[in-house]
Design a protein around this motif. Sequence first.
Motif, PDB file in Angstrom:
ATOM      1  N   LEU A   1       0.831  -1.208   0.000  1.00 10.41           N
ATOM      2  CA  LEU A   1       0.000   0.000   0.000  1.00 10.41           C
ATOM      3  C   LEU A   1       0.865   1.258   0.000  1.00 10.41           C
ATOM      4  CD1 LEU A   1      -2.849  -1.022   2.491  1.00 10.41           C
ATOM      5  CD2 LEU A   1      -2.794  -1.194   0.010  1.00 10.41           C
TER       6      LEU A   1
ATOM      7  N   ALA B   1       2.471   1.944  -3.443  1.00  7.24           N
ATOM      8  CA  ALA B   1       1.571   2.579  -4.406  1.00  7.24           C
ATOM      9  C   ALA B   1       1.213   3.992  -3.956  1.00  7.24           C
ATOM     10  CB  ALA B   1       0.308   1.740  -4.551  1.00  7.24           C
TER      11      ALA B   1
ATOM     12  N   PRO C   1       6.398  10.115  -8.875  1.00  3.74           N
ATOM     13  CA  PRO C   1       6.668  10.522 -10.261  1.00  3.74           C
ATOM     14  C   PRO C   1       5.427  10.976 -11.007  1.00  3.74           C
ATOM     15  CG  PRO C   1       7.083   8.155  -9.947  1.00  3.74           C
ATOM     16  CD  PRO C   1       6.890   8.749  -8.599  1.00  3.74           C
ATOM     17  N   LEU C   2       4.297  10.298 -10.750  1.00  3.73           N
ATOM     18  CA  LEU C   2       3.051  10.709 -11.414  1.00  3.73           C
ATOM     19  C   LEU C   2       2.658  12.114 -10.973  1.00  3.73           C
ATOM     20  CD1 LEU C   2       1.148   7.341 -11.038  1.00  3.73           C
ATOM     21  CD2 LEU C   2       1.426   8.547 -13.198  1.00  3.73           C
TER      22      LEU C   2
ATOM     23  N   VAL D   1       5.005  14.804 -12.513  1.00  6.98           N
ATOM     24  CA  VAL D   1       4.779  15.036 -13.931  1.00  6.98           C
ATOM     25  C   VAL D   1       3.460  15.770 -14.171  1.00  6.98           C
ATOM     26  CG1 VAL D   1       4.170  13.845 -16.056  1.00  6.98           C
ATOM     27  CG2 VAL D   1       6.231  13.187 -14.818  1.00  6.98           C
ATOM     28  N   PHE D   2       2.405  15.320 -13.506  1.00  8.94           N
ATOM     29  CA  PHE D   2       1.103  15.899 -13.815  1.00  8.94           C
ATOM     30  C   PHE D   2       0.823  17.191 -13.052  1.00  8.94           C
ATOM     31  CE2 PHE D   2       0.666  11.720 -15.621  1.00  8.94           C
ATOM     32  CZ  PHE D   2       0.095  12.044 -16.839  1.00  8.94           C
ATOM     33  N   ARG D   3       1.492  17.377 -11.916  1.00  6.53           N
ATOM     34  CA  ARG D   3       1.370  18.629 -11.204  1.00  6.53           C
ATOM     35  C   ARG D   3       1.933  19.764 -12.072  1.00  6.53           C
ATOM     36  NH1 ARG D   3       5.290  21.010  -7.110  1.00  6.53           N
ATOM     37  NH2 ARG D   3       6.600  20.004  -8.634  1.00  6.53           N
ATOM     38  N   ARG D   4       3.056  19.435 -12.769  1.00  6.85           N
ATOM     39  CA  ARG D   4       3.702  20.397 -13.640  1.00  6.85           C
ATOM     40  C   ARG D   4       2.729  20.866 -14.713  1.00  6.85           C
ATOM     41  NH1 ARG D   4       8.960  17.951 -16.065  1.00  6.85           N
ATOM     42  NH2 ARG D   4       7.433  16.954 -17.383  1.00  6.85           N
ATOM     43  N   LYS D   5       1.950  19.921 -15.211  1.00 11.25           N
ATOM     44  CA  LYS D   5       1.014  20.260 -16.266  1.00 11.25           C
ATOM     45  C   LYS D   5      -0.039  21.223 -15.748  1.00 11.25           C
ATOM     46  CE  LYS D   5      -1.900  18.496 -19.860  1.00 11.25           C
ATOM     47  NZ  LYS D   5      -2.661  17.386 -20.398  1.00 11.25           N
ATOM     48  N   LYS D   6      -0.463  21.004 -14.495  1.00 11.84           N
ATOM     49  CA  LYS D   6      -1.478  21.859 -13.913  1.00 11.84           C
ATOM     50  C   LYS D   6      -0.955  23.307 -13.850  1.00 11.84           C
ATOM     51  CE  LYS D   6      -4.458  22.308  -9.890  1.00 11.84           C
ATOM     52  NZ  LYS D   6      -4.717  21.841  -8.539  1.00 11.84           N
TER      53      LYS D   6
ATOM     54  N   PHE E   1      -4.966   3.504 -11.334  1.00 18.29           N
ATOM     55  CA  PHE E   1      -4.278   4.345 -10.346  1.00 18.29           C
ATOM     56  C   PHE E   1      -3.590   5.529 -11.024  1.00 18.29           C
ATOM     57  CE2 PHE E   1      -0.240   5.130  -8.041  1.00 18.29           C
ATOM     58  CZ  PHE E   1      -0.740   5.502  -6.807  1.00 18.29           C
ATOM     59  N   ALA E   2      -2.838   5.227 -12.086  1.00 18.64           N
ATOM     60  CA  ALA E   2      -2.085   6.281 -12.789  1.00 18.64           C
ATOM     61  C   ALA E   2      -3.030   7.292 -13.426  1.00 18.64           C
ATOM     62  CB  ALA E   2      -1.180   5.655 -13.844  1.00 18.64           C
TER      63      ALA E   2
ATOM     64  N   ILE F   1      -4.668   9.610 -10.842  1.00 21.04           N
ATOM     65  CA  ILE F   1      -3.773  10.684 -10.399  1.00 21.04           C
ATOM     66  C   ILE F   1      -3.630  11.740 -11.498  1.00 21.04           C
ATOM     67  CG2 ILE F   1      -1.389  11.241  -9.761  1.00 21.04           C
ATOM     68  CD1 ILE F   1      -1.273   8.722  -8.188  1.00 21.04           C
ATOM     69  N   ALA F   2      -3.428  11.250 -12.738  1.00 18.70           N
ATOM     70  CA  ALA F   2      -3.251  12.188 -13.859  1.00 18.70           C
ATOM     71  C   ALA F   2      -4.462  13.086 -14.005  1.00 18.70           C
ATOM     72  CB  ALA F   2      -3.005  11.399 -15.152  1.00 18.70           C
TER      73      ALA F   2
ATOM     74  N   PHE G   1      -4.933  15.353 -10.353  1.00 18.07           N
ATOM     75  CA  PHE G   1      -3.874  16.343 -10.109  1.00 18.07           C
ATOM     76  C   PHE G   1      -3.886  17.453 -11.141  1.00 18.07           C
ATOM     77  CE2 PHE G   1      -0.831  13.540  -7.401  1.00 18.07           C
ATOM     78  CZ  PHE G   1      -1.776  13.562  -6.387  1.00 18.07           C
ATOM     79  N   THR G   2      -4.601  17.234 -12.232  1.00 21.95           N
ATOM     80  CA  THR G   2      -4.703  18.308 -13.222  1.00 21.95           C
ATOM     81  C   THR G   2      -6.087  18.939 -13.141  1.00 21.95           C
ATOM     82  OG1 THR G   2      -5.329  16.653 -14.836  1.00 21.95           O
ATOM     83  CG2 THR G   2      -3.034  17.350 -14.859  1.00 21.95           C
TER      84      THR G   2
ATOM     85  N   GLY H   1      -8.241  17.362 -15.761  1.00 19.07           N
ATOM     86  CA  GLY H   1      -7.735  17.643 -17.099  1.00 19.07           C
ATOM     87  C   GLY H   1      -7.499  16.422 -17.960  1.00 19.07           C
ATOM     88  N   ASN H   2      -7.659  15.226 -17.386  1.00 23.21           N
ATOM     89  CA  ASN H   2      -7.411  14.005 -18.171  1.00 23.21           C
ATOM     90  C   ASN H   2      -8.563  13.021 -18.042  1.00 23.21           C
ATOM     91  OD1 ASN H   2      -4.821  14.162 -19.536  1.00 23.21           O
ATOM     92  ND2 ASN H   2      -3.980  14.452 -17.477  1.00 23.21           N
TER      93      ASN H   2
ATOM     94  N   VAL I   1      -5.481   0.187  -5.598  1.00 22.13           N
ATOM     95  CA  VAL I   1      -4.234   0.040  -4.840  1.00 22.13           C
ATOM     96  C   VAL I   1      -4.226  -1.310  -4.108  1.00 22.13           C
ATOM     97  CG1 VAL I   1      -2.912   0.951  -2.896  1.00 22.13           C
ATOM     98  CG2 VAL I   1      -3.790   2.501  -4.618  1.00 22.13           C
TER      99      VAL I   1
ATOM    100  N   ILE J   1       2.145  -0.651 -11.531  1.00 23.14           N
ATOM    101  CA  ILE J   1       1.946   0.744 -11.945  1.00 23.14           C
ATOM    102  C   ILE J   1       2.699   1.015 -13.251  1.00 23.14           C
ATOM    103  CG2 ILE J   1       2.287   3.168 -11.297  1.00 23.14           C
ATOM    104  CD1 ILE J   1       1.924   2.288  -8.380  1.00 23.14           C
TER     105      ILE J   1
ATOM    106  N   ILE K   1       0.783   2.103 -16.596  1.00 19.83           N
ATOM    107  CA  ILE K   1       1.033   3.326 -17.376  1.00 19.83           C
ATOM    108  C   ILE K   1       1.317   2.951 -18.827  1.00 19.83           C
ATOM    109  CG2 ILE K   1       2.588   5.298 -17.677  1.00 19.83           C
ATOM    110  CD1 ILE K   1       3.025   5.306 -14.646  1.00 19.83           C
TER     111      ILE K   1
ATOM    112  N   THR L   1      -0.164  14.509 -23.057  1.00 19.21           N
ATOM    113  CA  THR L   1      -0.440  13.574 -21.966  1.00 19.21           C
ATOM    114  C   THR L   1       0.354  12.277 -22.153  1.00 19.21           C
ATOM    115  OG1 THR L   1      -2.628  14.483 -21.627  1.00 19.21           O
ATOM    116  CG2 THR L   1      -2.273  12.252 -20.834  1.00 19.21           C
TER     117      THR L   1
ATOM    118  N   ARG M   1       3.841  12.833 -21.109  1.00 19.78           N
ATOM    119  CA  ARG M   1       3.923  12.918 -19.646  1.00 19.78           C
ATOM    120  C   ARG M   1       3.823  11.536 -19.007  1.00 19.78           C
ATOM    121  NH1 ARG M   1       4.979  17.573 -19.368  1.00 19.78           N
ATOM    122  NH2 ARG M   1       3.751  19.417 -19.856  1.00 19.78           N
ATOM    123  N   LEU M   2       2.948  10.700 -19.562  1.00 18.60           N
ATOM    124  CA  LEU M   2       2.828   9.334 -19.026  1.00 18.60           C
ATOM    125  C   LEU M   2       4.165   8.597 -19.157  1.00 18.60           C
ATOM    126  CD1 LEU M   2      -0.670   8.154 -20.339  1.00 18.60           C
ATOM    127  CD2 LEU M   2      -0.003   8.452 -17.955  1.00 18.60           C
TER     128      LEU M   2
ATOM    129  N   ALA N   1       6.475   9.808 -16.514  1.00 20.07           N
ATOM    130  CA  ALA N   1       6.115   9.253 -15.206  1.00 20.07           C
ATOM    131  C   ALA N   1       6.550   7.791 -15.118  1.00 20.07           C
ATOM    132  CB  ALA N   1       4.612   9.381 -14.986  1.00 20.07           C
TER     133      ALA N   1
END
Lengths: 257, 311
Positions: free
Chosen positions: A223, A226, A233-234, A237-242, B22-23, B26-27, B30-31, B34-35, B131, B164, B168, B203, B206-207, B210
């Motif tokens: 747990l 994950a 890393p996810l 990468v995606f925070r940057r996009k925001k 999961f991926a 988050i994508a 967190f946007t 946006g995805n 998870v 994961i 991805i 995207t 970015r994947l 990641a």
Amino acid sequence: MPKARLIDTSKCMACRGCQVACKQWNELPAESTEQLGTYENPPELSAHTWIRVEFRERPGEWLFRAHTCMHCTDASCEKVCPTGAISHQEEVVIIDQKTCIGCGYCVEACPFHVVHKDEVDGTSRKCRFCIDRITNGIEPACAKTCPTGAIQFGERADLIDMGIRKAQKLRADGFPKTNFYGEDEMGGLHTLYVLTERPSVYGLPEAPELATSAALTKWLIGLVTAGVVAAVPLWLVFRRKKQLSEEQQSKVEGGVK
Amino acid sequence: MAWSAPIYVYLWLAGMAGGAYFAAFIADRFTGGGNRQLFRLATYLGIPMAVIGVILLIVDLGKPIRFWHLLTEFNVSSPMSMGTWILFAWVLIAVVLVVIWWSERFFDRGMPRSLQRLTSFLGGINVIFAVLLMTYTGVLLAVSNQSLWAGSVLLPCLFVASAISTGIAILIVGAMITNASTEVRLALNQCSRASDWTISNRTIVRLAEADAGVIVIELLALVSYAVWLANSSMAGASEGLSILLNGSLAAPFWIGVVLLALLIPLWLDIANWGKQIGSNKRVAMVIASSSLCVVIGGLILRAVITIGGQS
């Protein structure tokens, strides 16, 4: 009072009477085997062989140990069984052949490699401690047939006393490594051993562990991997996009103004 | 050997389904949403993978007809029992999400707010099950008495990282295939506009970035797992490890796991770093190859560990 059987390896002469008696009482079929350069036969426990004399052939000395279900107090097979097919009936660990789905988890979980899956029938099988005999006051077939008294059946507490005394005697009589196995292992085994050598020499784990002993840690590690580690890393990468899209947005808004 | 091909294919598919969800979750979150298409793609891909995995698992049972016994028992100490319920819950919620998405067309003025909130809530709940699903694929093997599986508590860590990473990668492959098919349909005038399904090249890049990060984690997990095994007190742990390192499974381990699942995709991703998919198809090709290596390597990882544990 829980019953048990005591297997005294110093008395075993590898006649394999226990193997035959077990097959007879439980109506288990014979197995066709090959000569593998040893007197040991068949080569391993199986869905149709529930007790087997293991040989350790060393120069000048042969060691014999009847290998069968230990009927553990804390039984790994019972713990991991997903359908509740494996349960304790008093001291006996027994597989309900009608509820077993043949997933094989007990085979992977047993620390003594006792449980086997029947390839034809599909369910898991192992020694039932002759539950039909012992509930009627008769000793198990293997103990009944043993001509040297190497397998004895009785009250567990009595057998522990007897086994510890026998081990002491053997240590004094020129077998210094003799030990008594099964009193505390897996919460207490119901197949006890007087071993004239270290357990590992006889193919027994020195410190058998319950398959589920560190289960919570293993769940938590997965747990955390994950939820915390691999999410990084996810997130990066995606925070940057925001941020980018916010910048773009502010540009657009600025343009409108 | 009680557990063979159907089991490791199942572990691979279930892990990949959980990892993709999961991926993508988050994508998307967190946007700030946006995805959305990627999240939907992960759900659509995950359901058949999980269902195929379950079918494999049932067929592999000694008594397939009796599989329903799994659904009458709830045994916390049995990872298989827990896994059954986790999988059941994940697929159920995923199907509910799909049904809600499909029902969108029946609302003239878009989906009501209440339904939007429900999908958002269910999507969030299901990431917990995703998870748990990934973790369970590792715990299933780790809770046993086979030294290669139980000798190190880090097996679930390795399997989750692999889940994961492969998740991805399958998202990237899935996105490229849907984008390509949209282009074909546009060209054939079978659809009027670039459909909602198009996932932006940005995207996809970015994947891939990641995934490079997750591969590094997986690499560290593999090394730590091996070091732990080599120093494990469990009888047979170092012998089990040597089956992978220089024994009968050395070739699939070094070529399939170390090179295919880890080093080659990592090298490809690094070589591609900072480049965007444009008219030059090369960047897209490199990302696609890297992802395919990860997916196939992930299967080989599950296979060598499953087989190695029982030999």
